[in-house]
Write an enzyme that holds these catalytic residues in place. Structure first.
Site, PDB file in Angstrom:
ATOM      1  CE1 TYR A  24      44.552  42.675  49.021  1.00 52.10           C
ATOM      2  CE2 TYR A  24      42.310  43.576  49.399  1.00 52.10           C
ATOM      3  CZ  TYR A  24      43.534  43.631  49.029  1.00 52.10           C
ATOM      4  OH  TYR A  24      43.976  44.782  48.491  1.00 52.10           O
ATOM      5  NE  ARG A  67      47.538  46.219  44.846  1.00 50.90           N
ATOM      6  CZ  ARG A  67      46.627  45.421  46.024  1.00 50.90           C
ATOM      7  NH1 ARG A  67      46.751  46.053  47.127  1.00 50.90           N
ATOM      8  NH2 ARG A  67      45.803  44.610  45.859  1.00 50.90           N
ATOM      9  CG  HIS A  85      42.688  47.552  44.060  1.00 48.09           C
ATOM     10  ND1 HIS A  85      43.528  47.162  42.812  1.00 48.09           N
ATOM     11  CD2 HIS A  85      41.779  48.370  43.447  1.00 48.09           C
ATOM     12  CE1 HIS A  85      42.685  47.566  41.754  1.00 48.09           C
ATOM     13  NE2 HIS A  85      41.477  48.124  41.970  1.00 48.09           N
TER      14      HIS A  85
HETATM   15  C1  TPP Z   1      37.997  43.688  32.062  1.00 46.70           C
HETATM   16  C2  TPP Z   1      38.009  44.350  33.315  1.00 46.70           C
HETATM   17  N1  TPP Z   1      37.383  43.427  34.336  1.00 46.70           N
HETATM   18  C3  TPP Z   1      37.392  44.009  35.732  1.00 46.70           C
HETATM   19  C4  TPP Z   1      38.238  45.145  36.196  1.00 46.70           C
HETATM   20  C5  TPP Z   1      37.960  45.637  37.615  1.00 46.70           C
HETATM   21  N2  TPP Z   1      39.495  45.716  38.013  1.00 46.70           N
HETATM   22  C6  TPP Z   1      40.052  46.614  38.077  1.00 46.70           C
HETATM   23  S1  TPP Z   1      41.657  46.567  38.654  1.00 46.70           S
HETATM   24  C7  TPP Z   1      41.440  45.058  39.021  1.00 46.70           C
HETATM   25  C8  TPP Z   1      42.496  43.927  39.336  1.00 46.70           C
HETATM   26  C9  TPP Z   1      43.467  44.147  38.565  1.00 46.70           C
HETATM   27  O1  TPP Z   1      44.495  43.242  39.051  1.00 46.70           O
HETATM   28  P1  TPP Z   1      46.022  43.273  38.413  1.00 46.70           P
HETATM   29  O2  TPP Z   1      45.881  42.877  36.832  1.00 46.70           O
HETATM   30  O3  TPP Z   1      46.865  42.146  38.930  1.00 46.70           O
HETATM   31  O4  TPP Z   1      46.571  44.452  38.359  1.00 46.70           O
HETATM   32  P2  TPP Z   1      46.853  45.289  39.602  1.00 46.70           P
HETATM   33  O5  TPP Z   1      45.787  45.868  40.134  1.00 46.70           O
HETATM   34  O6  TPP Z   1      47.731  44.365  40.784  1.00 46.70           O
HETATM   35  O7  TPP Z   1      47.876  46.318  39.190  1.00 46.70           O
HETATM   36  C10 TPP Z   1      39.992  44.597  38.614  1.00 46.70           C
HETATM   37  C11 TPP Z   1      39.560  43.253  38.822  1.00 46.70           C
HETATM   38  C12 TPP Z   1      38.599  45.683  35.006  1.00 46.70           C
HETATM   39  N3  TPP Z   1      39.316  46.980  35.337  1.00 46.70           N
HETATM   40  N4  TPP Z   1      38.705  45.314  33.613  1.00 46.70           N
END
Ligand code: TPP
Ligand code: TPP
Ligand code: MG
Ligand code: MG
Lengths: 334, 378, 334, 378
Positions: B284, B271, B275
């Site tokens: 980070y 990415r 975020h």
């Molecule tokens: C069940 C749940 N827990 C926490 C979150 C908050 N949250 C949104 S995105 C994220 C990180 C997701 O990381 P990843 O799965 O690697 O996807 P990326 O953002 O890298 O596309 C978090 C912790 C959420 N959306 N759903």
């Protein structure tokens, strides 16, 4: 026209019949859950369905409740009408996120484009001597979740009618089955099942004039018993069986309370934060000036469900209900 | 014979019932991510496909930039950019037939757009207008899913239902590296394998879950190694190599459609943006790390391959950019119009029919609005 | 003794300070959750803790809420005092089974042998323009779960005091942080944090004589605003900030309602099955003959939390509160 | 350096940051369950250990029989027997040091007993008396856990906490084949591997989750293959071979204690009794299948080895049986006494201090009891 002898049937049998009739009537109805296939469910409610309709229609899933409900969501997206069995009340908790964040909201999120006609059957409540995690009354969680219907039968006939209605509903329904009524019998003829009752109507199970007992599910027979016992004290109690917690039948409940002027809400679920608070409040909001006394609540204590050997002290019983009725300020206003 | 019985039974393996089992070897991923661009495999790639991918990548990058710009103008509440991950987003959409289904996560609006969803509708959620802006049935794209990994069992259920109905529909579900830690990931993959459901799971391993790097997320050799534990093949692919992702996903979709069951694909990517626009990525990770990845940019990789092989010239590049620019201009123009919302919609579609309780609340709000009140804002 | 200038601090800063002081005071206090380490949490409430106490004390976990709470249970079993952060209200749902079936019950199951001093911090509520699943008010679920304390601050000082008390509690506490108050400021001096308030005491935020607004968390400032506005209508409203939903401070609440004779419960959470039902019922049970009107409720509608552009119509606001106050039957009895 | 940083970071694997990774090969289980009894490996086994295991198996079998008998007499509400699985139950308890922790599932009262918990206390839950009958800190046995797989993250958290405190404590957590499908299984194993927590996960694959056979539970080559997806070693063992289970678990415990992190052990076994006394196993399996497994009975296997090698004679067998009989007689006698319960205990230990609300309810029940009422039973 020949008269068919009306034989007694159990609530479990009526539920089985409802599933069977629903599956026969609509090929979109699929049953899934733990042990629902070969075994017929731990309460035997799905007995015979896998045999009659095949394992693709009545499916033993892997042991994972979020997975069961989550895959049911996907099946419903594709036009099926899944009926999910959660093995016991407490074992529905792993599926909580799927239930709250998806099942209850998908119609709303998609502006009505993607309704989820899912029925989640949950055996609930205590009084069967079950060890921990097998006797929870979890209806407060479901009631507080907009988008779900919450339905619970107290009679054999309602078990059939309401389950058919739940499966026919285009909305998700949490269908709470009172475990200790599974083996309750009634003269109900499985060969001529009644027409399907609509969801959302309470029913007066026993008319009375002194006060109203507002109750549902496993506490209905207890309230009827209490009403009988109350005659000795000179009270003629009306018993309202809610049948549906969501939607709530304000009309029937309030009509009763306006007539009697006094009410007690009775349920097994813990009192604090339980369904009784909502019920008592809405009755009070709507019937304040008809009330001779505050609406009282008789509920389980605010404790984790106790071990079997103590459960009789926890569950609302006849005496506790009559004690509450006695506190309804019969003598004078303070 | 039921669908359930079609596959060989897993047998407990001790004496006295020792049985030959599923061979794990073919389920294990390769040691390195599969690549096409810049390798010999590229020669076999269809030039037309490569050009289509290129145009889509250009468009996707422009879409990400435009959406991010819209957050700065207050036109989007929030935007989780897929800049740097366009190869995965685009390939996921392109490998599907019309009858197939896409299950995007909250980051995958681009995949939805590449599949045909109107960008304005794809962004409706992030605009704060309504939760899902498009009709999921129009392009067979499930609602963008925010609770992580919860969309995966949906994809399995849908694919299973389609198979039960005799439709040869495949579901492709997207999830992030962080999402693989959730219980729903596990349950979905297990159900899919037991049911042999026609699903492809695409994990975009972009190195981070918000601020949490992969090393704190998993100790697995690769995420693709999780597949063998469910009895499905795991594939590892360079997620910035659009041709490689397209090929691996195409194989997986074909395998699923043919009744071969699910596949887990890990696409290793990065990415490049934070975020979301609200995130501060400098907390980070270092600029250096980001720079290293910029040199492995999916667009640059494909552009080099195409130009080296004479499949793309300046004019071709320009026309892809023009098309992207036109999309962006249209998106900008339409997003700059204030959406018209009706507060009474609050009560629509909670249930098929509003409950008596909702009717009362509806009447209350109607009266308030008539009296000129505005809820929380007096 | 020198007088320290009292500078304004935000609620988020007070929470950070509470965590820091608790960690400094007791090495058993560990913070864990998603992004709580390097990033300092998406709301920056854990900012600096990993740096000051090390990543073993403030730990970025894998992304799995049941895993976070489940491992916290094990850590508490071994004598630690875990403080868990759930990133948003709706993302606590995956941990529901661990919370209900273990966290809330372990002390009871083991006859007091194995208490679980776990604090579960949950940012909750709306009003911040969050997209779906980022604005839920989930307190009804926690209230209906015996064994949990449920606490929520409305002021900067309470944020500090109540979080210290929660961490110090030998029982599990669900600590609900009103998201839209994170950036609210107050003249609170971080260098001289107040003594720790006990859990379970409500407080009268504004004395008044005409009627009582019973509220908590994000709705407290709204109620105070409503009380100011009500002066123009001739009403002198008392505002009670519950601070703790479990245990519930019947004493303070009922004393107020007995004084004023009228009450409105105000919260963001959906009305049906929400906290207001419990609160209104218990007040009515205890103060029936002091009530000039039924206890009314002003709550969020019974709908999934709406999209940001519509949330202002959903959230209880000043007008809606004043409308309810107006319905408290000021003129005559029916 | 923090505990978290001690292990090598997982690196995303594409260009430009290609890095050597954890080698998956050593994490994969053997192709067949490891066996000791009846093989050459048996020669290396410590005779004293084998005799101890034998005595414990005899005792365990007798315990299962006695507990089942108590259900028929109404002295137990329900009993999930581990008949046929005693090798796993007993070995799990014996491989631990006193300072270690055992995390049993609802079926594992025998493991708790083998670790030293008084059988009456172990059975208190199933008797319907109180939820947990023993002090978990006395023998470091966590409460019997009914919600499947939820005990696994507890074990991880406890082991992690111990490590943070500098104690070389290992946690051994037990779960069934069905339990491996739950999300909590996945999350626990992942946390354990990322944290390198000293945990041993013992899956008793007894072929069924109530009525559901393994083939409907998973499509994995073996359950032990799940380990590689978390980056921990997976081991497959004949769960009816007490010596083999003991050895594999001992290795895993040693590995964990030495800081090597968690191990997943799949023990292939069979539940000879029904799921519980309330279950009707004939609905889902044939007598033939059960009979085949009876021939692979853990007691018979060990007894043959011991007698063949002259390590056990009739007298030895008899003395093991006598000891078991004495335990059973004592258990019977004590379980036949009606437990004395105080209804007021309902309000004990809900919180450290009862809330005002509970105090009110306490007073209510006290008044009811004084008036001679009995709750639901008038
Ligand atoms: C069940 C749940 N827990 C926490 C979150 C908050 N949250 C949104 S995105 C994220 C990180 C997701 O990381 P990843 O799965 O690697 O996807 P990326 O953002 O890298 O596309 C978090 C912790 C959420 N959306 N759903
Ligand atoms: C979360 C959860 N879901 C369902 C159940 C009901 N249940 C009790 S035992 C059991 C089967 C367990 O199978 P397995 O994990 O293989 O263990 P075994 O019974 O074979 O020892 C089920 C479904 C439960 N206890 N917990
Ligand atoms: Mg990621
Ligand atoms: Mg099993």
């Amino acid at each position: 026209m020949t008269t068919v002898a009306v034989k007694p049937a159990t609530m479990a049998q009526a539920l089985t019949r409802a599933l069977r009739d629903a599956m026969a009537a609509d090929p979109a109805v699929h049953v899934l859950g733990e042990d629902v296939g070969t075994l017929g469910g731990v309460f035997r409610v799905t007995d015979g369905l896998a045999k009659e309709f095949g394992e693709d229609r009545c499916t033993d899933t892997p042991l994972a409740e979020a997975g069961i409900l989550g895959t049911a969501v996907g099946m419903a997206m594709y036009g099926l009408r899944p009926v999910v069995e959660m093995q016991f009340d407490a074992f529905a908790y792993p599926a909580f996120e799927q239930l709250i964040s998806h099942v209850a909201r998908m119609r709303n999120r998609t502006r009505g484009k993607m309704p989820l006609p899912i029925t989640v059957r949950v055996p609930y409540g205590g009084g069967i001597g079950g060890v921990e995690h097998h006797s929870d009354s979890s209806e407060a969680y479901y009631m507080a979740t907009p988008g779900l219907h919450v339905v619970t039968p107290a009679t054999v006939a309602d078990a059939y009618g309401l389950l058919r209605a739940a499966i026919a509903s285009d909305d998700p329904v949490v269908f709470l089955e009172p475990k200790r009524l599974y083996w309750s019998k009634d003269s109900w003829n499985p060969e001529q099942p009644q027409s399907v009752d609509p969801i959302g109507r309470a029913v007066v199970r026993r008319p009375g004039r002194s006060a109203t007992l507002i109750t549902y599910g496993p506490s209905v027979p207890v309230c009827l018993e209490a009403a009988e016992a109350a005659r000795a004290e000179g009270w003629d109690l009306e018993v309202v069986d809610l049948r549906s917690l969501v939607p709530f039948d304000d009309e029937t409940v309030c009509a009763s309370v306006r007539r009697t002027g006094r009410a007690v809400v009775v349920h097994e679920s813990g009192g604090f934060g339980g369904p009784g608070g909502e019920i008592a409040s809405r009755v009070t909001e709507r019937c304040f000036h008809h009330l001779e006394a505050p609406v009282l609540r008789v509920a389980g204590f605010d404790i984790p469900y106790p071990p079997p050997m103590l459960e009789r002290h926890h569950l609302p019983g006849v005496d506790r209900i009559l004690d509450a009725v006695a506190r309804l300020q019969w003598e004078a206003e303070s | 014979m039921t669908v359930m019985e079609q596959r060989g039974a897993y047998r407990p393996t001790p004496p006295p019932a020792w049985q030959p089992r599923t061979d794990p070897a073919p389920l294990l991923p390769d040691a390195e991510p599969y690549r096409v661009l810049g390798t010999e495999a590229a020669a076999k790639a269809d030039p037309e496909l490569l050009r289509t991918l290129y145009a889509q990548l250009i468009r996707g990058r422009r879409y990400n930039a435009q959406a991010t710009a819209l957050t700065k103008q207050g036109r989007l509440a929030v935007y989780p950019s897929s800049t740097g991950q366009e190869a995965c987003e685009v390939a996921a959409a392109l490998v599907l037939e019309e009858r197939d289904w896409l299950f995007p996560s909250y980051r995958d609006t681009l995949a939805a757009v590449a599949r045909g969803v109107d960008p304005v509708e794809a962004l409706t959620l992030l605009r704060g207008d309504w939760h899902t802006g498009y009709d999921p049935y129009e392009h067979r794209v499930a609602p963008l899913c925010t609770p992580l990994a919860t969309q995966l069992p949906h994809a399995v259920g849908l694919a299973h239902a389609a198979r039960l109905k005799g439709d040869d529909v495949v579901a492709l579900a997207m999830v992030g590296d962080g999402g693989t830690s959730e219980g729903d990931f596990h349950e979905a993959l297990n159900f899919a394998a037991v049911w042999q459901a026609p699903v492809v799971f695409l994990v975009q391993n972009n190195g981070f879950a918000i601020s949490v790097p992969l090393a704190k997320q998993t100790a697995a050799p690769t995420l693709a190694h999780k597949a063998v534990g469910y009895g499905m093949p795991g594939r590892l692919v360079d997620g910035n190599d659009a041709a490689a992702v397209h090929e691996v996903l195409t194989d997986a979709v074909r395998h699923a459609r043919a009744g071969g069951g699910p596949t887990l694909v890990e696409a290793v990517t990065y990415r490049l943006d934070a975020h979301t626009n609200a995130d501060d990525a400098t907390r980070y990770r270092t600029d250096d790390e980001v720079e290293t990845w910029r040199e492995h940019d999916p667009i640059a990789l494909l552009e080099r391959e195409l130009t080296d092989r004479g499949l793309l010239d300046e004019a071709g590049i320009q026309s892809a950019r023009d098309a992207a620019e036109a999309m962006a201009a249209d998106l900008r123009a339409r997003m700059n119009q204030d959406p018209v919302l009706d507060p009474m919609d609050l009560f629509a579609d909670v249930y098929a029919e509003p409950t008596p309780q909702l009717r009362e609340q509806q009447a209350q709000l109607r009266a308030e609005l008539a009296a000129g009140q505005e809820g929380a804002h007096r």
